[in-house]
Structure formats: structure tokens, C-alpha cells
Design an enzyme around this catalytic site. Structure first.
Site, mmCIF file in Angstrom:
data_model
loop_
_atom_site.group_PDB
_atom_site.id
_atom_site.type_symbol
_atom_site.label_atom_id
_atom_site.label_comp_id
_atom_site.label_asym_id
_atom_site.label_seq_id
_atom_site.Cartn_x
_atom_site.Cartn_y
_atom_site.Cartn_z
ATOM 1 N N ARG A 155 84.829 101.978 48.664
ATOM 2 C CA ARG A 155 85.538 101.163 49.644
ATOM 3 C C ARG A 155 85.672 101.997 50.913
ATOM 4 O O ARG A 155 85.707 103.231 50.857
ATOM 5 C CB ARG A 155 86.927 100.777 49.137
ATOM 6 N N LYS A 179 92.417 102.189 44.800
ATOM 7 C CA LYS A 179 93.610 101.357 44.941
ATOM 8 C C LYS A 179 94.703 101.836 43.997
ATOM 9 O O LYS A 179 94.437 102.213 42.855
ATOM 10 C CB LYS A 179 93.267 99.897 44.647
ATOM 11 N N HIS A 247 81.706 96.994 53.004
ATOM 12 C CA HIS A 247 81.850 96.319 51.708
ATOM 13 C C HIS A 247 80.528 95.690 51.264
ATOM 14 O O HIS A 247 80.292 95.531 50.061
ATOM 15 C CB HIS A 247 82.960 95.265 51.775
ATOM 16 N N ARG A 250 78.895 98.255 49.330
ATOM 17 C CA ARG A 250 79.522 98.343 48.002
ATOM 18 C C ARG A 250 78.954 97.242 47.087
ATOM 19 O O ARG A 250 78.622 97.504 45.928
ATOM 20 C CB ARG A 250 81.030 98.219 48.156
ATOM 21 N N HIS A 273 87.214 99.102 39.323
ATOM 22 C CA HIS A 273 87.858 97.829 39.017
ATOM 23 C C HIS A 273 88.748 97.980 37.791
ATOM 24 O O HIS A 273 88.303 98.485 36.763
ATOM 25 C CB HIS A 273 86.812 96.740 38.733
ATOM 26 N N TYR A 282 79.160 90.127 39.850
ATOM 27 C CA TYR A 282 77.841 90.673 40.173
ATOM 28 C C TYR A 282 76.788 90.275 39.147
ATOM 29 O O TYR A 282 75.599 90.248 39.459
ATOM 30 C CB TYR A 282 77.913 92.198 40.279
#
Length: 301
Positions: A155, A179, A247, A250, A273, A282
Site C-alpha cells: 500500500r 493496517k 494501488h 498492488r 489481508h 483476485y
């Protein structure tokens, strides 16, 4: 604070939020117009309800607003779009410590089919690297940035926070703070290692006022906006869409891994994730490409 003061306070915050959204998410002009229209509608609702204090806004108030929109006959998709806009805006207010509690936490978005992420083909990503190789300025730095985005699927906020101490080039590994300050270790490709080493040699000869790997000309850590502009610059030079963002790289990283047979759980770990359902989007891209290839190549497809 009276209702007029609340709306006067919110309008410049909306402007700042949208500015960040453009640079960090790469919003198109049409999406930006939609976000602004949604937020203006919400601010008008706040004014009509005579709200004089932001702390009085809670999840019940948000629901009341959404129900009001629903009674006007807007579609489920538009309703989800309004909620998505508010979710982003309140996250921004919370992150900037303008509010102490996010009133939108816990509200569910209406279930809709997920939009497939935009990604680049292997040929398109190579074209970006090709034009970056001919850059007259900051070539080594920018190539290292591009390679890390594509090699590690980072990110933009993660790349800005990478320090010299996070690199283990001899082992080919990188420590990433994602995150929620969650730390993960990701491998760095050989080409990316070479580009980073080239940049680090040049980095040492300039102004260094930060331990960040990537520095601006003043020697300080590069901003997310600057990184976004770098990606956009090379994408446009390569003749690609001006909507290519960090992004996008990514998304490209994840899609290319799955197209070449990587395990979904591995890709989940690499992307950071917490839920595999986020990564599964994806697989739809990969399956779609396989299905299309079958239709194009098989005589009975």
C-alpha cells in the site's frame, strides 16, 4: 455551536478529504463529483435537522439519513455509494482526530456484486519500467519505488513508512507495517533488490534527514501524494490510463501471482489481508482471464 457553524466547519473538511482521496485512491473526476454531491447532500441533511454538535451524530442518525434517501426512491447501488462516501469521510475525520468516535462503524453496506480490481498486464508493467529506465531525473529512486510496489504489493502508506532498518537485502526480506500497525515480512524480488541497492548508494550522497528509505530532495520522507504523482507520471509516459495509481500496482502484483499459480493463502499473507474474502476478489480476475482464453482458443468453446 449553531447548525450554520457546523456546516461551515464541515465544508473545508470535505475539500481536504476529497483532495486526499484524489491523490491516495486515484479517484476519477466523475467519482470525485459524485463524492462531493453525496457529501453536500449529507451536510444539507445535517442542517435541516438543526444539528449543532458533531458528537450528536451517531449510527441512528446515519440510518435516518439513509432511510430518507431510500424514501426518495434511489437505487440500492446509489444508497451503497452514499454509505461508502460517508464511511470514507468519517474514517478521515476519525484519523485526523476531529471526532473521537466513528458513528458509521458497524453499519452494513447493501450487498452488491464486487467490482473487479483494475490491474496491468505483464506487458504494460514492463512498459512502465522501460520508460522509468530512461528518466533524466531521480531514475534510481523512482525505479526502486516502482519495483517495491510491484515486487511486494505494498500500500502507498506502507511504502512511505519503510525505513532503512526494515530492509534485509542480504536475506531478500522486507518488514512492513500495515493496517492497524500489523507487521508482516515479505520477500523482495532480485530485480527489486538490485534497484534498491542502486538507490541506497545515491541516497547516502544527498541530504538525509530521515531514516525513511525514500526521501524527497529536501532529505525528508516522501509523502503519499508525491508517490502517487510518480506512479501517474510514468504510467502516462508509457501511454497507459491516467487512472493508474500505487494501488493499481498492488492489484497487479496480486493478479500476476495468481495467474502464475500462487496459492491464495500465500497471496493473502503477502498483501496483509486479515480476511481471505478480501483476497478472493483476485481469483475472479484470474478465472475470468482463463475463461476468456478458453473461449478464444478452444474449437468447441
Amino acid at each position: 455551536m449553531n447548525p450554520n457553524e457546523i456546516t461551515s466547519k464541515l465544508k473545508p473538511l470535505v475539500d481536504y478529504f476529497l483532495e486526499l482521496a484524489v491523490f491516495e485512491w486515484g479517484l476519477s473526476e466523475n467519482t470525485l463529483i459524485t463524492y462531493r454531491r453525496n457529501l453536500n447532500s449529507y451536510i444539507l441533511f445535517i442542517s435541516e435537522k438543526n444539528i449543532d454538535d458533531l458528537t450528536k451524530i451517531n449510527s441512528h442518525f446515519i440510518l435516518e439519513y439513509l432511510l430518507t434517501l431510500q424514501k426518495r426512491g434511489i437505487s440500492a447501488r446509489s444508497l451503497a455509494q452514499h454509505l461508502s462516501t460517508l464511511r470514507g469521510f468519517y474514517k478521515f475525520l476519525y484519523d485526523e482526530q476531529i471526532i473521537d468516535k466513528n458513528p458509521i462503524d458497524g453499519l452494513d453496506t447493501p450487498r452488491l456484486s464486487k467490482k473487479l480490481p483494475h490491474f496491468l498486464t505483464e506487458g504494460e508493467i514492463e512498459q512502465i519500467f522501460k520508460v522509468a529506465e530512461t528518466s533524466p531525473r531521480n531514475k534510481e529512486r523512482d525505479l526502486a519505488i516502482l519495483e517495491l510496489f510491484y515486487s511486494c504489493g505494498l500500500r502507498v502508506s506502507e511504502l512511505t513508512h519503510i525505513t532503512i532498518h526494515d530492509l534485509s537485502l542480504n536475506e531478500g526480506m522486507l518488514r512492513v507495517r500495515g493496517k492497524g500497525d500489523k507487521v508482516r515480512i515479505v520477500p523482495i524480488g532480485n530485480v527489486a533488490i538490485e534497484k534498491i541497492q542502486n538507490w541506497l548508494r545515491i541516497r547516502e550522497t544527498g541530504k538525509v534527514k530521515s531514516s525513511a528509505v525514500f526521501l524527497s530532495k529536501t532529505g525528508k520522507s516522501m509523502s503519499r501524494v508525491t508517490l502517487w504523482r510518480i506512479i501517474k507520471h510514468y504510467a502516462m509516459l508509457a501511454g497507459l490510463s491516467d487512472r493508474v495509481t500505487p494501488h493499481t500496482l498492488r492489484h497487479t502484483f496480486a493478479t500476476h501471482l495468481l495467474n502464475r499459480g500462487a496459492d491464495l493463502r500465500v497471496v493473502q499473507e503477502l498483501l496483509g489481508h486479515s480476511n481471505i474474502s478480501t483476497t478472493q476478489i483476485y481469483t475472479h480476475v484470474s478465472v475470468e482471464r482463463i475463461t476468456q482464453a478458453h473461449k478464444n482458443a478452444h474449437p468447441r468453446a
